[in-house]
Design a protein around this motif. Structure first.
Motif, PDB file in Angstrom:
ATOM      1  N   SER A  94       1.146  -1.346   0.207  1.00 14.38           N
ATOM      2  CA  SER A  94      -0.387   0.283  -0.192  1.00 14.38           C
ATOM      3  C   SER A  94       0.635   1.196   0.223  1.00 14.38           C
ATOM      4  O   SER A  94       0.378   2.330  -0.557  1.00 14.38           O
ATOM      5  N   ALA A  95       2.346   1.358   0.782  1.00 15.79           N
ATOM      6  CA  ALA A  95       3.031   2.704   0.371  1.00 15.79           C
ATOM      7  C   ALA A  95       3.554   2.880  -0.411  1.00 15.79           C
ATOM      8  O   ALA A  95       2.993   4.125  -1.382  1.00 15.79           O
ATOM      9  N   SER A  96       3.523   2.064  -1.381  1.00 15.90           N
ATOM     10  CA  SER A  96       4.731   2.384  -2.987  1.00 15.90           C
ATOM     11  C   SER A  96       3.696   1.899  -4.128  1.00 15.90           C
ATOM     12  O   SER A  96       4.235   1.722  -4.702  1.00 15.90           O
ATOM     13  N   LYS A  97       2.628   0.920  -3.967  1.00 15.16           N
ATOM     14  CA  LYS A  97       1.984   0.394  -5.019  1.00 15.16           C
ATOM     15  C   LYS A  97       2.175  -0.663  -5.745  1.00 15.16           C
ATOM     16  O   LYS A  97       2.847  -1.125  -6.506  1.00 15.16           O
ATOM     17  N   ARG A  98       3.385  -1.104  -5.177  1.00 12.00           N
ATOM     18  CA  ARG A  98       4.209  -2.003  -5.333  1.00 12.00           C
ATOM     19  C   ARG A  98       4.393  -3.365  -4.035  1.00 12.00           C
ATOM     20  O   ARG A  98       5.150  -3.041  -3.040  1.00 12.00           O
ATOM     21  N   PRO A  99       4.792  -4.242  -4.351  1.00 14.18           N
ATOM     22  CA  PRO A  99       5.527  -5.755  -3.077  1.00 14.18           C
ATOM     23  C   PRO A  99       6.636  -4.678  -2.916  1.00 14.18           C
ATOM     24  O   PRO A  99       7.187  -4.729  -3.564  1.00 14.18           O
ATOM     25  N   GLU A 134      -8.630   3.370 -13.041  1.00 16.73           N
ATOM     26  CA  GLU A 134      -6.865   3.602 -12.399  1.00 16.73           C
ATOM     27  C   GLU A 134      -6.594   2.100 -14.106  1.00 16.73           C
ATOM     28  O   GLU A 134      -6.417   1.569 -14.194  1.00 16.73           O
ATOM     29  N   ILE A 135      -5.434   3.022 -14.031  1.00 14.46           N
ATOM     30  CA  ILE A 135      -4.238   2.598 -14.583  1.00 14.46           C
ATOM     31  C   ILE A 135      -2.927   2.863 -14.051  1.00 14.46           C
ATOM     32  O   ILE A 135      -2.122   3.990 -14.487  1.00 14.46           O
ATOM     33  N   GLN A 136      -2.417   1.512 -13.941  1.00  9.67           N
ATOM     34  CA  GLN A 136      -0.737   2.694 -13.405  1.00  9.67           C
ATOM     35  C   GLN A 136       0.193   1.283 -14.087  1.00  9.67           C
ATOM     36  O   GLN A 136      -0.048   0.072 -14.451  1.00  9.67           O
ATOM     37  N   TYR A 137       1.381   2.077 -14.440  1.00 12.81           N
ATOM     38  CA  TYR A 137       2.316   0.786 -14.743  1.00 12.81           C
ATOM     39  C   TYR A 137       3.661   1.018 -14.059  1.00 12.81           C
ATOM     40  O   TYR A 137       4.188   2.247 -13.426  1.00 12.81           O
ATOM     41  N   LEU A 164      10.114   2.706 -11.180  1.00  9.83           N
ATOM     42  CA  LEU A 164       9.344   3.960 -11.756  1.00  9.83           C
ATOM     43  C   LEU A 164       7.880   3.382 -11.656  1.00  9.83           C
ATOM     44  O   LEU A 164       7.521   2.189 -11.845  1.00  9.83           O
ATOM     45  N   ILE A 165       6.953   4.455 -10.997  1.00 10.75           N
ATOM     46  CA  ILE A 165       5.169   3.604 -10.755  1.00 10.75           C
ATOM     47  C   ILE A 165       4.670   4.961 -10.916  1.00 10.75           C
ATOM     48  O   ILE A 165       4.685   6.274 -10.321  1.00 10.75           O
ATOM     49  N   THR A 166       3.747   5.036 -12.263  1.00 10.65           N
ATOM     50  CA  THR A 166       3.044   5.587 -13.136  1.00 10.65           C
ATOM     51  C   THR A 166       1.136   5.389 -12.566  1.00 10.65           C
ATOM     52  O   THR A 166       1.643   4.115 -12.678  1.00 10.65           O
ATOM     53  N   SER A 167       0.871   6.541 -13.006  1.00  8.50           N
ATOM     54  CA  SER A 167      -0.710   6.072 -13.207  1.00  8.50           C
ATOM     55  C   SER A 167      -1.755   7.117 -13.426  1.00  8.50           C
ATOM     56  O   SER A 167      -1.029   7.985 -13.405  1.00  8.50           O
ATOM     57  N   VAL A 168      -2.488   7.375 -13.571  1.00  9.18           N
ATOM     58  CA  VAL A 168      -3.679   8.275 -14.427  1.00  9.18           C
ATOM     59  C   VAL A 168      -4.980   7.419 -13.361  1.00  9.18           C
ATOM     60  O   VAL A 168      -5.212   5.879 -13.149  1.00  9.18           O
ATOM     61  N   THR A 169      -5.931   8.266 -13.125  1.00 11.03           N
ATOM     62  CA  THR A 169      -6.751   8.070 -12.673  1.00 11.03           C
ATOM     63  C   THR A 169      -8.372   8.345 -12.784  1.00 11.03           C
ATOM     64  O   THR A 169      -7.825   9.832 -13.733  1.00 11.03           O
ATOM     65  N   ASN A 211      -3.930  -7.262 -13.872  1.00  9.72           N
ATOM     66  CA  ASN A 211      -2.346  -7.270 -12.962  1.00  9.72           C
ATOM     67  C   ASN A 211      -1.525  -8.448 -13.873  1.00  9.72           C
ATOM     68  O   ASN A 211      -2.420  -9.670 -14.770  1.00  9.72           O
ATOM     69  N   SER A 212      -0.483  -7.991 -13.792  1.00 13.51           N
ATOM     70  CA  SER A 212       0.174  -8.461 -14.436  1.00 13.51           C
ATOM     71  C   SER A 212       1.525  -7.510 -14.196  1.00 13.51           C
ATOM     72  O   SER A 212       1.656  -6.975 -13.240  1.00 13.51           O
ATOM     73  N   PRO A 213       3.165  -8.294 -14.021  1.00 10.58           N
ATOM     74  CA  PRO A 213       3.895  -7.658 -13.835  1.00 10.58           C
ATOM     75  C   PRO A 213       4.640  -6.373 -13.762  1.00 10.58           C
ATOM     76  O   PRO A 213       5.017  -5.429 -13.291  1.00 10.58           O
ATOM     77  N   ARG A 214       3.556  -5.669 -14.483  1.00  5.18           N
ATOM     78  CA  ARG A 214       4.372  -4.138 -15.193  1.00  5.18           C
ATOM     79  C   ARG A 214       2.876  -3.196 -15.181  1.00  5.18           C
ATOM     80  O   ARG A 214       2.927  -1.945 -15.258  1.00  5.18           O
ATOM     81  N   PHE A 215       1.172  -4.239 -15.598  1.00  9.29           N
ATOM     82  CA  PHE A 215       0.692  -3.121 -15.552  1.00  9.29           C
ATOM     83  C   PHE A 215      -0.812  -3.611 -14.238  1.00  9.29           C
ATOM     84  O   PHE A 215      -0.738  -4.773 -13.862  1.00  9.29           O
TER      85      PHE A 215
END
Length: 853
Positions: free
Chosen positions: A113-118, A443-446, A457-462, A367-371
């Protein structure tokens, strides 16, 4: 092992043939016990910050390294970190196999939850707290939220057997939206007027929760507006990992009965599903809040108990999820769920009888490793809910009116009615709510790891669209449709630096259809050690007023201040339009916070989680504050519903009128400390201590804290609405009787404090009488200004309670657990307009049937 080494050699020869880059290190990572490869392990070069990730075969490589000695740090969630010194040479390719051991130490928990990645919890760039699956399993209560009470930094308040709410870092109210509620990445706040966390009305059952992650501090940079004080993220179980059927039957005092089930199955390598359900009933503690009725044509003013409150509560909830695997790393998940709820709830003037209150959602997620891509719709319907306070008041007034002649010109509106007719009048639309609201989120996150330069790098649009519809019963929307749109974009960069430093830079830009652009940056610097991580962070966040704060028109007493409220002040001549005033319209709150913290092991037996913060808020959003006057319009829309406190007019001069609304303070500073200690006394006995301190300059008698601009800083305008000090401790005895039994004994101390929330009041000085707030001298008539509140039951907190939980595992399929909350039946009042919480006893029998092979 030979097969893995052969693959490593083939990978090496491929890279030398097709690339001019020189491979220096080519190795693989495996589990020490099973010897299976570990995919996604991180291999960090301490001296340069460069990192690599192991592939599905556990293989990784480094290229074009400078000659010399380097230190590799290999880490994987749930395993002990491994430090290995290697020598790099152009002439020799270093080939190693790293074996990692499963860790039993605290600090290896996986969080997202803090970085939106494990990542490991000790390496998170924010204060993040976790309620583990084991914590939930060792609770005999049906209520998921109850376990969060044992975390530092969280202000847990209990309003009944099932009623619970969460707050962080002070300033609690009945309309508290300062913590963002998320479930499996989905916004799970109520849609519509309130925008509050769904809490006990969420659709998730306890047996389907993998863990709860609580992130404290400003997090708008990744999550958008209203993630400014904290996030509670409920993460449910993957049916491919947790298969089988769970059936739980629970019962307790207060007539509590709970039946829950979960079934999950992996059909084949492509398809899996899970379904859950719950039926929980009980009876809340009997408590009749005082309602003030009568006055003028209704006879003398009297304090009467609420009329016919229904203390029975009911929660029905169900979910269904379908999982489809495109391949080993990508999947599509379709989820839906809903809940139906009956209970008593506190509001700004008294209590609501919530009846057939429904909350539901539909989510599609990839869900995927990048998206990470998701779209969801959320619905809220208030069913047949109504204001218990207004219902009680109107019934009394219409059965006690002094106007008894049916031909009197005012008889139809205020005349005395027989009981059945008064019942119909008191249950009319307005006292009874009507809401059918919805919200859309996309939401789209990459994310991408630039391993060579040590950068993530983490980017997202909501996108969010709110479509509230209350038909004029809660919002000023009887004749005007309300639509609110929010669009945001975020980027976060994590750069690993030499000597185990890490820099985190994040920024977000949101466009709100009412409040325009909001910019939320965040900076963090971390320093890792063998046993933990220091962090220094600064973040800026926005809190947009919830829809009710903007456009509310509720109970004829609470009005939104999104475009200002026009009113005639007390002491003014009602015929003089030049004396009409208008409140200053709300702006989003901006909060800027510095945090310094450490999370990690002090020794092999002691784990420390320390965090300190200092926040500066601009346009601080107040709780409900009273204004002396008669409200006329919300923005440009005239108020057509009857006013709760219209006041009286004598010689054209208005007196005794009041209403409540929300304001921006100028600037508010707050600060605090949050500490968690975990000490392993023996292999089976653990001692846990959590402490929280909070304070703010809002308590100063400073004119800048005059929120309603009446020229005087009242006590309600400078109330912390939270305890300064809180402490919890737990002795946990695990793996007793050959691993079949556990015992947990907890203590919770909450310092006493005063609280003001609209008309609700809880103070030490005013106990046992009607609440009165002194508001200085009215400049229009030079008379003392008083704001009348509800009955004051006394201050909150000021108690120490003990909880006891134990359980026994009968066999692999059946277990039994017992829980006792408030073991010694201590007086425990935590919220305005709520009963003292007595002893609660819960017993649960759990059955787990594994999937048949």
């Amino acid at each position: 092992m030979k097969k893995i080494m052969l693959i490593s050699i083939l990978v090496f020869f491929q890279s030398t043939i097709f690339s001019q880059e020189k491979v220096n290190i080519l190795s693989n990572i495996i589990d020490k016990q099973s010897k299976l490869p570990l995919e996604g392990a991180t291999i960090l070069i301490k001296e340069t910050g460069e990192f690599a990730l192991s592939n599905s075969k556990g293989v990784f490589e480094f290229k074009n390294l400078k000659n010399g000695k380097l230190t590799l740090i290999i880490s994987y969630v749930g395993y002990d970190d491994l430090f290995k010194e290697v020598t790099v040479s152009d002439k020799v390719i270093t080939k190693l196999t790293f074996e990692l051991s499963v860790s039993n130490e605290i600090g290896n928990e996986l969080v997202v939850s803090a970085s939106k990645r494990p990542e490991k919890i000790t390496k998170s760039p924010a204060l993040i707290l976790v309620v583990q699956q084991k914590d939930l399993e060792q609770s005999a209560s049906f209520n998921i939220v109850e376990q969060i009470s044992k975390l530092q930094g969280i202000e847990f308040t209990r309003t009944g057997v099932n009623g619970m709410s969460l707050n962080a870092r002070g300033f609690n109210t009945a309309f508290n939206a300062k913590i963002l509620s998320i479930t499996d990445g989905r916004n799970s706040m109520f849609a519509g007027s309130s925008g509050l966390p769904s809490g006990i009305m969420n659709t998730v059952i306890k047996e389907d929760v993998d863990r709860l992650e609580v992130v404290l501090g400003p997090n708008s940079a990744l999550y958008g507006p209203n993630a400014h004080n904290g996030i509670v993220h409920t993460i449910t179980k993957d049916p491919r990992k947790w298969q089988g059927t769970d059936i739980v039957i629970g019962a307790g005092n207060q007539s509590v009965f709970s039946a829950r089930f979960r079934h999950a199955s992996k059909i084949n390598n492509k398809w899996a599903f899970k379904i859950t359900g719950e039926h929980t009933t009980g009876r809340d503690f009997e408590f009749y809040d005082s309602v003030y009725a009568g006055g003028n044509i209704y006879g003398p003013t009297v304090a009467i108990p609420e009329r016919n409150p229904n203390f029975q509560f009911l929660h029905k909830r169900a979910e269904a999820h379908v999982y489809y695997n495109f391949n080993s790393t990508s999947d599509l998940i379709i989820s839906t769920g809903g809940s139906i709820n009956n209970l008593l709830g506190v509001n700004g003037i008294g209590r609501n009888q919530l009846k057939d209150y429904t909350f539901s959602f539909l989510q599609i997620k990839y869900n995927s490793p990048r998206f990470f891509i998701q779209a969801n719709e959320t619905w809220t319907n208030l069913g047949n809910s109504f204001s218990l306070t207004n219902y009680t008041k109107d019934y009394w007034n219409r059965t006690n009116s002094i106007i008894i002649n049916p031909i009197h010109p005012l008889y139809n509106s205020v005349g005395r009615l027989p009981s059945d007719s008064a019942e119909i009048f008191a249950s009319r639309l307005g006292n009874t709510f009507k809401e059918e609201s919805k919200r859309y989120n996309v939401e789209i996150q990459y994310n991408y790891p630039f391993q060579k330069v040590g950068l993530n790098l983490i980017t997202s649009v909501t996108y969010q669209k709110d479509l509230p519809q209350t038909f004029g019963t809660i919002l000023i929307d009887a004749n005007k449709k309300i639509e609110i749109t929010q669009i945001g974009a975020a980027i976060q960069i994590e750069k690993t630096l030499p000597d185990l430093f890490k820099l985190v830079v994040a920024t977000r830009l949101d466009n709100h259809s009412l409040f325009n652009n909001m910019f939320s940056p965040k900076l963090g610097l971390q320093k890792e050690f063998n046993s933990g991580t220091f962090r220094l962070t600064w973040g800026k966040a926005f809190a947009t007023p919830i829809i009710q704060f903007q456009s509310g028109s509720t109970f004829g007493f609470i009005f939104g201040n999104g475009n200002g409220v026009s009113y005639i002040p007390n002491g003014a001549n009602i015929t003089n339009s030049s004396l009409i005033q208008k409140t200053t319209a709300l702006n989003p709150e901006q909060i800027s916070t510095f945090e310094l913290g450490y999370k990690g092991a002090i020794s092999k037996k002691l784990f420390l989680d320390f965090n300190s913060y200092y926040s500066n808020s601009i346009n601080f959003l107040s709780p409900l504050i009273t204004v002396g006057g008669r409200a006329l319009s919300v923005g440009d829309i005239s108020i057509s519903t009857p006013l709760l406190m219209p006041g009286t007019v004598s010689n054209n001069i208005l007196n005794g009128a009041s209403f409540n609304t929300f304001f921006n303070y100028g600037k508010v500073k707050s600060y605090g400390i949050e500490i968690g200690l975990n000490y392993l006394l023996t292999s089976n006995i653990n001692f846990i201590l959590k402490y929280n301190f909070f304070d703010s300059d809002i308590s100063n008698n400073d004119i800048k804290n005059d929120a309603n601009k009446d020229g005087y800083v009242s006590l309600e305008e400078r109330s912390l609405n939270a305890p300064k000090n809180k402490l919890t401790s737990t002795f946990s005895f695990q793996n007793l009787m050959k691993g079949k039994m556990y015992i947990n004994v907890s203590m919770r101390f909450v310092e006493k404090f005063d609280m003001y929330s609209g008309n609700q009041i809880a103070t030490e000085a005013g106990i046992g009488k009607r609440g009165i707030v002194y508001g200085g001298i009215n400049s229009l008539n030079n008379q003392t200004r008083y704001y009348a509140k509800n009955f004051d039951w006394g201050n909150l907190g000021g108690f120490t309670t003990f909880d006891f939980n134990t359980g026994y595992k009968i066999n692999n399929n059946y277990s039994i657990s017992l829980g006792v909350s408030n073991l010694f039946n201590t007086t425990q009042r935590e919220f305005v307009g709520s009963p003292s919480i007595g002893r609660l006893i819960s017993l649960e029998i759990k059955s787990h049937l594994s999937k048949l092979k």
